[in-house]
Design an enzyme around this catalytic site. Structure first.
Site, PDB file in Angstrom:
ATOM      1  CE1 TYR A 151      46.736  42.409  32.717  1.00 11.58           C
ATOM      2  CE2 TYR A 151      48.600  41.456  33.486  1.00 11.58           C
ATOM      3  CZ  TYR A 151      47.537  41.250  33.027  1.00 11.58           C
ATOM      4  OH  TYR A 151      47.069  40.155  32.532  1.00 11.58           O
ATOM      5  CB  SER A 197      47.878  37.699  35.001  1.00 14.75           C
ATOM      6  OG  SER A 197      49.303  37.989  34.753  1.00 14.75           O
TER       7      SER A 197
END
Length: 263
Positions: free
Chosen positions: A155, A136
């Protein structure tokens, strides 16, 4: 036409399903996700395109789920691995349940390493293969203070690990025929994070994300940020900053700011 076998995790929707649809014309597929019903429906669609499709339900938040997929990869016939499965778990770290820390890190950081490790022997023995890990843009956001960004400590830790792992693996495999890529999508209009991306104007479609990744893979891109113009310049700047830290900081004496004048 020779068809190669691709294994895609997180294949039941979003980016994973988009990869599967794009590959089905000339690949056979192993589809992995938790939702067996979704996988079965997608498999029927892709078989109509001429692909042979295996459905492998597995929860990669669990070590049993990882073992099921690594066991399939150990057969040695998979020539493309797309490690796409992931979950956000967006929350301040203090609000994350202790059990969820292990589950989220297992899915987002441990599973990609385990799957790649299981796929490599077969690919290297065959002298061909491709590996894509989906990280990401948030992997690079540790210092970002944009208030629009989600609460993302856990994350970012996991996706930064995947980014570092894949970039380093690229160098490790540079003298082999294998192709390696890490994908860095931004906001994508999928079911991710309760479908929040559908209401964000700058969200990209999962089809465009997957298409960019596959085009970039064919062109030899080891990092793919689908919306980033001037990617080569940005990567050169990133490498320069990393080099400055690693070589500049690896010295036998303290930096001047840490030396106090003697009385």
């Amino acid at each position: 036409m020779t068809r190669t076998l691709a294994l895609i995790t997180g294949a039941s929707s979003g980016i994973g399903a988009a990869y599967a649809r794009l590959l089905a014309d000339d690949h056979d597929l192993v589809l992995v996700a938790r939702r067996a019903d979704r996988l079965t429906d997608l498999a029927e669609e892709l078989r109509a395109q001429g692909a042979a499709v295996e459905v492998l339900p597995a929860d990669l938040m669990t070590h049993d789920g990882i073992a099921a997929v690594t066991g399939r990869l150990a057969a040695g016939d998979v020539r493309m691995l797309i490690s796409n499965a992931g979950a956000g778990g967006y929350a301040p770290l203090i609000d994350v349940e202790t059990t969820d820390i292990d589950r989220l890190l297992t899915l987002n950081a441990v599973a990609p390493v385990q799957l790649v490790h299981a796929a490599l022997p077969g690919m290297l023995a065959a002298g061909e293969g491709a590996i894509v890990t989906v990280a990401s843009l948030l992997a690079l956001s540790g210092g970002l203070t944009d208030p629009r960004a989600p609460r993302r400590t856990l994350y970012v830790a996991a996706k930064a690990a995947t980014l570092g792992f894949t970039r380093t693996l690229t160098g490790e495999l540079a003298d082999t025929p294998l192709r390696v890529q890490v994908l860095l999508p931004g906001v994508v209009a999928t079911e991710w994070n309760s479908g929040a991306g559908h209401s964000i104007p700058w969200a990209m479609t999962p089809e465009d994300v997957a298409s960019a990744s596959l085009i970039g893979l064919r062109r030899g891109e080891t990092v793919c940020a689908p919306g980033l113009e001037g990617q080569d310049s940005a990567l050169n700047a990133l490498l320069a900053a990393e080099t400055a830290f690693v070589t500049g900081g690896n010295q036998p004496t303290l930096a001047a700011r840490y030396t106090e004048p003697r009385a």
